[in-house]
Scaffold this active site. Structure first.
Site, PDB file in Angstrom:
ATOM      1  N   GLU A  18      10.903 -19.960 -33.528  1.00  0.00           N
ATOM      2  CA  GLU A  18      11.211 -20.386 -34.860  1.00  0.00           C
ATOM      3  C   GLU A  18      12.316 -19.370 -35.322  1.00  0.00           C
ATOM      4  OE1 GLU A  18       7.576 -20.147 -37.083  1.00  0.00           O
ATOM      5  OE2 GLU A  18       8.003 -18.069 -37.633  1.00  0.00           O
TER       6      GLU A  18
ATOM      7  N   GLU B 251       1.990 -24.436 -32.876  1.00  0.00           N
ATOM      8  CA  GLU B 251       1.123 -23.774 -33.873  1.00  0.00           C
ATOM      9  C   GLU B 251       0.830 -24.628 -35.030  1.00  0.00           C
ATOM     10  OE1 GLU B 251       2.374 -20.189 -35.725  1.00  0.00           O
ATOM     11  OE2 GLU B 251       3.375 -19.544 -34.133  1.00  0.00           O
TER      12      GLU B 251
END
Length: 509
Positions: A191, A400
């Site tokens: 990310e 996730e």
């Protein structure tokens, strides 16, 4: 380059919303393709512990935690997976996990960020990978998860220096060489869009760089106006160069795949006004397009270049060529939805940061003062449809997705069961609508150290008793539900199945 019309934005939003009405009520593992993989994940600093053992040196995450920013907690011991990896892999096998995603600690493998490889770190990751493979569990490895070696941060500022590109490539080369015969799924940086905002604009995550008036913490260094853009630029160059290395040197022999993982909120307009709809497209460009446009099209979104001006670095023609197409898959981290309201007046401000450049106001449906995340599976469907429509339907791994609860000893985590049921059902809808998603990983396998609140919240399938010297693991209701799903039992999206209500009767045999 892609240019969504207002109508297309509304259609994508509507299709995502319809998903909740036409949701999948009952499904089983058999409804998913045989090649689809289900797993769970953790990351190095959050789970390993042994922070000061066997040659490991501090990362920027150690420094951040020891400064007290994770509610005074640290990952010095965490779940001690460094010593308990065999026990944990056996628990994964008992559940029936098909894959496990974990990250490698750069400062455990190469303690100074460059130079000699630490033999103890090498041994640990070889042992973990071997244990996973021996139990039929597919390793998915992230090379970087917020934990740059502190030595490199101190020497040249980490990701704001172009020097980091070479050091990252060398580190990745070690990983490919030593582990690539057994690891087929690699993601480079986790990310980067959130790392840049949190680490270099607001300063709420390591390396905690920011400047007034934008920083939310008492940052002592940094420049919120420029550094988020510089950091992502160097991350993209490091990623693309690493992919080029892997493809030239390892991929043909090791038959693996490599990608990059982004944080993916689902955005919707705050109102149906033209201004808010345009602002929503702008928000997607600033969150998704910042990373994905260079990978797919070879350059940053036009609106980012217009609004940020000279503060956003430019790719040379050679760099653009290297970055474009530098992925085999895209990893997605998704939990939340947010509403977008136009804030174009921020563009008139003399001093601007990344948030002001996006010229939107974001109203989320969750804050850290809440514990349970609202269940909106249509949002995941929207994210996947957006990737299909805008970026050509690339292979996707959802790395996730999970429910946050207050961390305590209760094993009856019914909200997590309901969350998983809903989102896996939404994922099945997306697959049936043509999404190219290849895998789903629930966060997290254990209740781990969390970046912002230490041990106050938990996302795990297993509770870890921190008061027990042996850090005993206890299966939650969600682990039983996931196990039964993985073993072929039907899951309903409404209510609890019989095996959910009576977890003590569930056998892992």
């Amino acid at each position: 380059m892609w240019n969504l019309s207002l109508l297309q934005i509304l259609v994508i939003t509507l299709l995502a919303a319809i998903g909740v009405c036409n949701g999948t009520n009952k499904y089983s593992r058999d409804d998913f393709p045989p090649t689809f993989v289900f797993g769970s994940g953790t990351s190095a600093y959050q789970v390993e512990g042994a922070a000061n053992e066997d040659g490991r040196t501090p990362s920027i995450w150690d420094t951040f935690a020891h400064a007290g920013y994770a509610r005074g907690a640290t990952g010095d011991v965490a779940c001690d997976q460094y010593h308990k990896y065999k026990e944990d892999v056996q628990l994964m096998a008992d559940i029936g996990l098909e894959a496990y995603r974990f990250s490698i600690s750069w400062s455990r493998l190469i303690p100074n960020g460059r130079g000699p490889v630490n033999p103890e770190g090498l041994r640990y990751y070889n042992n973990l990978i071997n244990e996973l493979v021996d139990h039929g569990i597919q390793p998915h490895v992230a090379l970087f998860n917020y934990d740059l070696p502190q030595a490199l941060e101190d020497e040249y500022g980490g990701w704001i220096s172009r020097k980091v590109v070479k050091d990252f490539i060398v580190y990745a080369d070690v990983c490919f060489r030593e582990f690539g015969d057994r690891v087929q799924y690699w993601s480079t940086v986790n990310e980067p869009n959130v790392l840049a905002q949190g680490g270099y604009d607001t300063g709420i995550v390591p390396p905690q760089r920011c400047s007034p008036p934008f920083g939310r913490l008492n940052c002592t260094r940094g420049n919120s106006t420029t550094e988020p853009y510089i950091a992502v630029h160097h991350i993209l160059l490091a990623h693309a160069s690493t992919v080029r290395l892997y493809r030239k040197k390892y991929q043909e022999k090791q038959h693996g795949f490599i990608g990059l993982c982004i944080y993916a909120l689902w955005y919707k307009p705050f109102t149906d006004s033209k201004e808010d709809i345009i602002a929503t497209r702008r928000a997607y460009d600033f969150l998704y397009g910042w990373v994905l446009d260079p990978l797919v099209f070879g350059d940053y979104p036009q609106i980012m270049k217009e609004n940020a001006g000279s503060r956003i670095p430019a790719f040379t023609k050679a760099e653009s060529k290297i970055v474009k197409g530098s992925f085999d898959f895209i990893g997605i981290i998704h939990y939340l939805t947010a509403s977008i309201k136009d804030n174009s007046r921020s563009l008139a401000e003399e001093h601007r940061d990344y948030t002001a450049d996006a010229a939107v106001t974001i109203a989320g449906n969750f804050s850290l003062t809440d514990f349970e995340i609202p269940i909106t599976p249509w949002a995941l469907e929207g994210v996947l449809d957006y990737l299909k429509q805008v970026y050509g339907n690339p292979p996707v791994y959802i790395y996730e997705n999970g429910q946050r609860n207050q961390r305590n000893s209760s094993l009856e985590d019914t909200p997590r069961v309901e969350y998983m049921k809903a989102y896996i059902g939404g994922l099945l809808n997306a697959l049936r609508n043509g999404s190219n998603t290849r895998g789903y990983f629930t966060w997290s396998f254990l209740d781990v150290f969390e970046l912002l609140d230490g041990y106050e919240s938990g996302y795990g399938l297993y509770y870890v008793d921190l008061d027990d010297p042996n850090l005993k693991r206890y299966p939650k209701l969600s682990s039983h539900w996931y196990s039964n799903f993985l073993k072929g039992k039907s899951a309903g999206s409404e209510g609890l199945n019989e095996f959910d209500r009576n977890p003590e009767t569930v056998s892992f045999d």
